[in-house]
Design a protein around this motif. Structure first.
Motif, PDB file in Angstrom:
ATOM      1  N   LEU A   4       0.822  -1.207   0.000  1.00 35.65           N
ATOM      2  CA  LEU A   4       0.000   0.000   0.000  1.00 35.65           C
ATOM      3  C   LEU A   4       0.858   1.260   0.000  1.00 35.65           C
ATOM      4  O   LEU A   4       0.534   2.242  -0.671  1.00 35.65           O
ATOM      5  N   GLN A   5       1.947   1.270   0.715  1.00 38.95           N
ATOM      6  CA  GLN A   5       2.849   2.418   0.718  1.00 38.95           C
ATOM      7  C   GLN A   5       3.489   2.603  -0.656  1.00 38.95           C
ATOM      8  O   GLN A   5       3.665   3.730  -1.117  1.00 38.95           O
ATOM      9  N   ASP A   8       0.861   4.081  -2.978  1.00 35.28           N
ATOM     10  CA  ASP A   8       0.675   5.487  -2.623  1.00 35.28           C
ATOM     11  C   ASP A   8       1.830   6.339  -3.147  1.00 35.28           C
ATOM     12  O   ASP A   8       1.634   7.432  -3.667  1.00 35.28           O
ATOM     13  N   SER A   9       3.034   5.841  -3.032  1.00 36.97           N
ATOM     14  CA  SER A   9       4.208   6.566  -3.505  1.00 36.97           C
ATOM     15  C   SER A   9       4.184   6.744  -5.025  1.00 36.97           C
ATOM     16  O   SER A   9       4.434   7.836  -5.535  1.00 36.97           O
ATOM     17  N   THR A  11       1.547   6.603  -7.025  1.00 36.96           N
ATOM     18  CA  THR A  11       0.417   7.453  -7.390  1.00 36.96           C
ATOM     19  C   THR A  11       0.753   8.922  -7.176  1.00 36.96           C
ATOM     20  O   THR A  11       0.446   9.763  -8.019  1.00 36.96           O
ATOM     21  N   GLY A  12       1.395   9.239  -6.073  1.00 39.95           N
ATOM     22  CA  GLY A  12       1.769  10.620  -5.789  1.00 39.95           C
ATOM     23  C   GLY A  12       2.779  11.169  -6.778  1.00 39.95           C
ATOM     24  O   GLY A  12       2.729  12.336  -7.156  1.00 39.95           O
TER      25      GLY A  12
END
Length: 54
Positions: A4-5, A8-9, A11-12
């Motif tokens: 998940l991290q 998220d990374s 995607t950002g």
């Protein structure tokens, strides 16, 4: 770093480039027509001269 991290990374980091490419594709014709009318362009002063009647 778990999954998940990582997602998220990624995607950002891809949000702004993806938005810029999408807007470029959407407004491709309009920008192309506008750039075709540019007669003079100065880089550092931020000045551009356009022909209003082609």
């Amino acid at each position: 770093m778990n999954t998940l991290q990582f997602i998220d990374s990624i995607t950002g980091r891809l949000a702004w480039p993806l938005a810029a490419v999408t807007l470029g594709i959407i407004f491709r014709r309009s920008v192309g027509q506008l750039l075709g009318r540019v007669q003079k362009l100065k880089w550092r002063d931020g000045e551009a001269e356009l022909v209003l009647c082609p």
